[in-house]
Every structure is written in C-alpha cells, then in structure tokens.
Design a protein around this motif. Structure first.
Motif, PDB file in Angstrom:
ATOM      1  N   VAL A 171      10.902  13.625   3.296  1.00  0.00           N
ATOM      2  CA  VAL A 171      11.443  14.656   2.474  1.00  0.00           C
ATOM      3  C   VAL A 171      10.881  15.909   2.947  1.00  0.00           C
ATOM      4  O   VAL A 171      11.708  16.864   3.116  1.00  0.00           O
ATOM      5  CB  VAL A 171      10.856  14.419   1.000  1.00  0.00           C
ATOM      6  N   GLY A 199       0.889  -1.051   0.087  1.00  0.00           N
ATOM      7  CA  GLY A 199      -0.086  -0.005   0.216  1.00  0.00           C
ATOM      8  C   GLY A 199       0.825   1.337   0.020  1.00  0.00           C
ATOM      9  O   GLY A 199       1.895   1.191  -0.543  1.00  0.00           O
ATOM     10  N   GLY A 200       0.514   2.249   0.661  1.00  0.00           N
ATOM     11  CA  GLY A 200       0.976   3.501   0.774  1.00  0.00           C
ATOM     12  C   GLY A 200       2.180   3.677   1.742  1.00  0.00           C
ATOM     13  O   GLY A 200       2.623   4.798   2.221  1.00  0.00           O
ATOM     14  N   LEU A 232      16.212   2.792  -0.126  1.00  0.00           N
ATOM     15  CA  LEU A 232      17.640   3.050  -0.774  1.00  0.00           C
ATOM     16  C   LEU A 232      17.350   3.154  -2.171  1.00  0.00           C
ATOM     17  O   LEU A 232      17.934   4.405  -2.616  1.00  0.00           O
ATOM     18  CB  LEU A 232      18.312   1.778  -0.762  1.00  0.00           C
ATOM     19  N   SER A 278      -7.721  -6.017  -0.018  1.00  0.00           N
ATOM     20  CA  SER A 278      -8.607  -5.171  -1.010  1.00  0.00           C
ATOM     21  C   SER A 278      -8.315  -5.746  -2.163  1.00  0.00           C
ATOM     22  O   SER A 278      -9.357  -5.639  -3.327  1.00  0.00           O
ATOM     23  CB  SER A 278      -8.502  -3.995  -0.964  1.00  0.00           C
ATOM     24  N   VAL A 325       5.449   5.360   0.888  1.00  0.00           N
ATOM     25  CA  VAL A 325       5.195   6.690   0.203  1.00  0.00           C
ATOM     26  C   VAL A 325       5.068   7.622   1.139  1.00  0.00           C
ATOM     27  O   VAL A 325       5.540   8.572   1.130  1.00  0.00           O
ATOM     28  CB  VAL A 325       4.105   6.533  -1.104  1.00  0.00           C
ATOM     29  N   MET A 340       8.219   8.458   3.330  1.00  0.00           N
ATOM     30  CA  MET A 340       9.140   9.253   2.449  1.00  0.00           C
ATOM     31  C   MET A 340       8.490  10.373   2.212  1.00  0.00           C
ATOM     32  O   MET A 340       9.459  11.436   2.411  1.00  0.00           O
ATOM     33  CB  MET A 340       9.239   8.556   0.784  1.00  0.00           C
ATOM     34  N   ARG A 341       7.290  10.563   1.994  1.00  0.00           N
ATOM     35  CA  ARG A 341       6.855  12.052   2.091  1.00  0.00           C
ATOM     36  C   ARG A 341       7.154  12.930   3.236  1.00  0.00           C
ATOM     37  O   ARG A 341       7.470  13.995   3.269  1.00  0.00           O
ATOM     38  CB  ARG A 341       5.140  12.155   1.883  1.00  0.00           C
ATOM     39  N   ASN A 360     -11.312  -6.660  -4.792  1.00  0.00           N
ATOM     40  CA  ASN A 360     -11.564  -5.991  -6.230  1.00  0.00           C
ATOM     41  C   ASN A 360     -11.470  -7.226  -7.211  1.00  0.00           C
ATOM     42  O   ASN A 360     -12.359  -7.152  -8.173  1.00  0.00           O
ATOM     43  CB  ASN A 360     -10.361  -5.253  -6.378  1.00  0.00           C
ATOM     44  N   PHE A 400      14.818   4.941  -3.646  1.00  0.00           N
ATOM     45  CA  PHE A 400      14.376   5.985  -3.877  1.00  0.00           C
ATOM     46  C   PHE A 400      15.344   7.076  -3.613  1.00  0.00           C
ATOM     47  O   PHE A 400      15.347   8.299  -4.531  1.00  0.00           O
ATOM     48  CB  PHE A 400      13.187   6.289  -2.728  1.00  0.00           C
ATOM     49  N   PHE A 401      16.071   7.212  -2.539  1.00  0.00           N
ATOM     50  CA  PHE A 401      17.095   8.139  -2.240  1.00  0.00           C
ATOM     51  C   PHE A 401      18.188   8.125  -3.267  1.00  0.00           C
ATOM     52  O   PHE A 401      18.932   8.954  -3.459  1.00  0.00           O
ATOM     53  CB  PHE A 401      17.502   7.914  -0.898  1.00  0.00           C
TER      54      PHE A 401
END
Lengths: 139, 287
Positions: free
Chosen positions: B100, B89-90, B123, B249, B93, B96-97, B253, B125-126
């Motif tokens: 940052v 999922g998130g 790793l 989920s 993210v 990281m948000r 779906n 991502f950065f």
C-alpha cells in the motif's frame, strides 16, 4: 580427448539434466537440429518432442519436453524447457479465465482504492502484532 | 469446590487448543522443508534464464524488445503475492503495508494502479478496499505449478504490450531464514538492464530461428513467468515458516496458561481441604 560441451536442461520447476555431451538433438521450430561442440551462437524456440543427449561413451539419453527455448553457446548448450503445453490460444484462455475471476470479484466494487482506510486498517493490525510481541517478551 | 472444577475444565480446553497448535506447527515445519526444496529446484532455471538474457543484452540484437525500454509511467501494474490461508503471523499484514505504501507513492505521482492478486488473503483485502483488480488466482495449494500462473501473468503482460500499464511491479515476501521474512517490492518491467558489463572484444549476435522478434518475445515471457513463479514459491516457503513460528509461540503461550491455571487449581483445592479440616476441628471442639 574429443571436444565436448556442457549441456543443461532445466524447467521452471526442476533441473532435469546437467552434464557434458558430444552431441545434442533438439526439436527446433524449424525442424530438428543437431548441435555439436563449437556451434555458432544460436537461439531458437523448441516444439514438443524429444531432446537427445549423446555423452562421451556414445550412450544416449532421451528427454521429453513440451516446448521451450534452446540457447547455444560454443561450449554451453541450455535447454529451457516448458513445464506445460503452450499454445497461443491455450494461454489466451488461461488469461481470460484469470480476468473473468477478477471481474466476478469486482461486481460489488466501490470507486477507487481507499488508501486512507487501507493504511489505518493495516496500522491497526500491525500494532496488534507488535503488542503481542511485547507481551510475549515480557513473560 | 466449584471453583476448582471450573478451572479444571478450562485447563482441559486449553490443552486441546495446544494439541491443535502443536500439530499445526509440525505440519508447517514439514511443509516448509518441502517448500524450500522446491525453491532450490526452481533456482537453476532462473539462473540459466538470467544468463541467456544477459548474453542477449551483450549480443545487441537489431530488435529491441519493449520490455527493455523505459517509458513514462502513467499506469502501474502490481502483482501482489499473498497466502491463501491465515494463521501465519504478520506475514500478509507486513506485505500489504509495504504494498500500500508503494502504491500510494505511485498515486502521488498521478499514476493509476492496476492489481493482479495471487492468493485469497490479498484478494479479500483489496476487494474490500476497492482496488482495481484485473486478474486473480487463488487456491494454488502447497505445490504450485508454472502452468497455474500463465493466465494471470499474461493478463498483465498483455496490458503492458498494449500500453495500458507502463510498469510491472511484483510484491511478495522474500525468505531470509526460518525466523524472518521480508516484504519485497521489485520492478519486473521494464527489465532493469543491471550493471552494464564490459563490452566483449568482438561484436557477435545469435542466429535466430525463426525470427529474432519471435524468439526474444517467447524468451521474455518465460523470463517474467519464471520470476513470478519464483516469488510465488518463495512466498509459500515464507508462509510455512511464519506459520510454524506463530504456532510454536501459540503452543508456548498455551503451556504458560496451563501452568498458571494449574497453580490456581492447586490453591483452590488446598483451600477447600483446609476449610473442611477447620470445619471438622471446629465441630469436634464444640462437642
């Protein structure tokens, strides 16, 4: 009733022992120490060895620890045991390895961290997640 | 009839996907339970450690450890704890948000940022965005051990000791419950004194063996390590529960999609039959 103290032996990964005792032996750095209830406050480092806990009935329990820290309060004794063999050079080697790994990744590195790109990218990803959430709620 | 056949293959493939997501959901659920147990097992150590540190603060030793003294922040170290794998999922993210955002706050104050990354997602991502990564550890698996973290933590602690960084901040997810995890940015160093407790009646100090400095040094390093170990274990519990929810989920779906296609398939089949009948009837009428 004899005077007792509470003994906790814990490591970062689990609780090893918790209970009352009348005596405790631990391998302190300056030589083995025996702790009885009402001992003065003391902190010392431990070296690898055996911790012996003697309980009310006089039976002894033995624990092997690979070093750590011993804290003594008059009625509470805490053994913070290490889970790994610690030595300065061993730690040093581990640190060097972690650094080297990071450096390998940095060979193709750009200059400075791009905050704007990072934020835009993350905002897009978050928007995607939100959209999915909405879609799910609708159905 | 070709429409019906196509739909049938589609249904089959979605069913296969659903089987996979369902299996992943169950695996994540059992791993989550284990991760939560591990989190519980790590708690006594952290508690005892905090007690000792608090006692130490009360004892007021003559030696003042650098981890306890505040200094101006010119360079900040971030330890970012992320997962090794995706499909959760998130979780990453969101973390990281916040990371940052926190990093850019420091950047605005003209403080540079050094990164220590745990987990391959962070790793990647950065690395892509060109952060200055000084140490890294990934592939810890589901049951990380404190020994795995000694190296990465030591790099940051050494940097702090040498004055290369003036703050150490850890970013990881905190486990609220199975359904929700919250990104959490916490300052590790200098150690926050916390609420100043009532000064106890008499002044006392520990007996230190061998030296106050050495003992407190050893204690502080272990304290920081245990905090980081805890956030790593907590992050794994978060990862597994986030994955479980995401996979659940996904399975739901897939079920919805299958229902839809099943209906379309039935309609196509019915249409084919109706057409056949009307053709036969039409043919019979013509004779």
């Amino acid at each position: 009733m004899p005077v007792t103290m509470h003994v906790d032996i814990v490591s970062a990964e689990e609780e090893i022992f918790s209970g009352t005792a009348t005596m405790l032996f631990a391998p302190a750095e300056m030589g083995e120490v025996g702790i009885k209830p009402r001992h003065a406050q003391m902190i010392t480092r431990l070296v690898p060895g055996e911790v012996v806990v003697r309980d009310l009935e006089g039976s002894e329990q033995l624990f092997f620890i690979s070093g750590g820290v011993l804290e003594v309060q008059p009625h509470i004794v805490t053994v913070l045991s290490d889970t790994a063999i610690r030595a300065k050079d061993l730690d040093e080697a581990a640190a060097l390895e972690a650094k080297k790994r990071a450096e390998q990744h940095l060979e193709d590195r750009q200059s400075g961290f791009e905050y704007a790109t990072a934020r835009a990218e993350l905002a897009a990803a978050a928007a995607q997640l939100r959209a999915i959430q909405k879609l799910r709620n609708k159905s | 009839m070709s429409g019906a056949k196509e739909i049938r293959t589609k249904i089959k493939s979605i069913q296969n996907t659903q089987k996979i997501t369902r299996a992943m959901e169950m695996v994540a659920a059992s791993k989550m339970r284990k991760a939560q147990e591990r989190l519980g097992a790590a708690r006594p150590y952290a508690e005892k450690m905090r007690n000792v540190i608090r006692h130490l603060a009360q004892a007021k030793p003559e030696y003042h450890h650098p981890y306890l003294t505040d200094r101006e922040a010119k360079r900040v170290g971030f330890i970012v704890v992320t997962t090794d794998r995706g499909l959760c999922g998130g979780l990453n993210v969101n973390l990281m948000r916040s990371t940052v955002a926190a990093m850019s706050e420091w950047a605005e104050k003209d403080a540079e940022v050094d990164l220590c990354i745990i987990g391959s997602k962070g790793l990647g991502f950065f690395k892509r965005l060109g952060g200055s990564i000084v140490s890294e550890r990934s592939g810890l698996g589901d049951a990380p051990q404190l020994a795995d973290l000694i190296g990465v933590v030591k790099v940051m602690l050494d940097a702090y000791d040498e004055g290369q960084i003036d703050r150490l901040i850890v970013a990881s997810n905190s486990f609220i419950n199975t359904m929700s995890q919250k990104p959490c940015i916490e300052q590790l160093l200098p150690v926050d004194g916390g609420e100043q407790e009532e000064e106890i009646a008499h002044h006392w100090d520990y007996i230190y063996e061998p030296e106050a400095k050495e003992v407190i040094d050893a204690l502080m390093v272990r304290y920081i390590e245990s905090l980081i170990y805890q956030s790593v274990v907590e992050n794994i519990a978060c990862e597994q529960s986030a994955r479980m929810v995401a996979m659940k989920s996904a399975s739901d779906n897939a079920g919805d999609l299958i229902d839809e296609f099943q209906q379309a398939y039935n309609k196509a089949r019915q249409a084919a039959i109706t057409q056949e009948i009307s053709e036969i009837v039409g043919g019979a009428a013509a004779v």
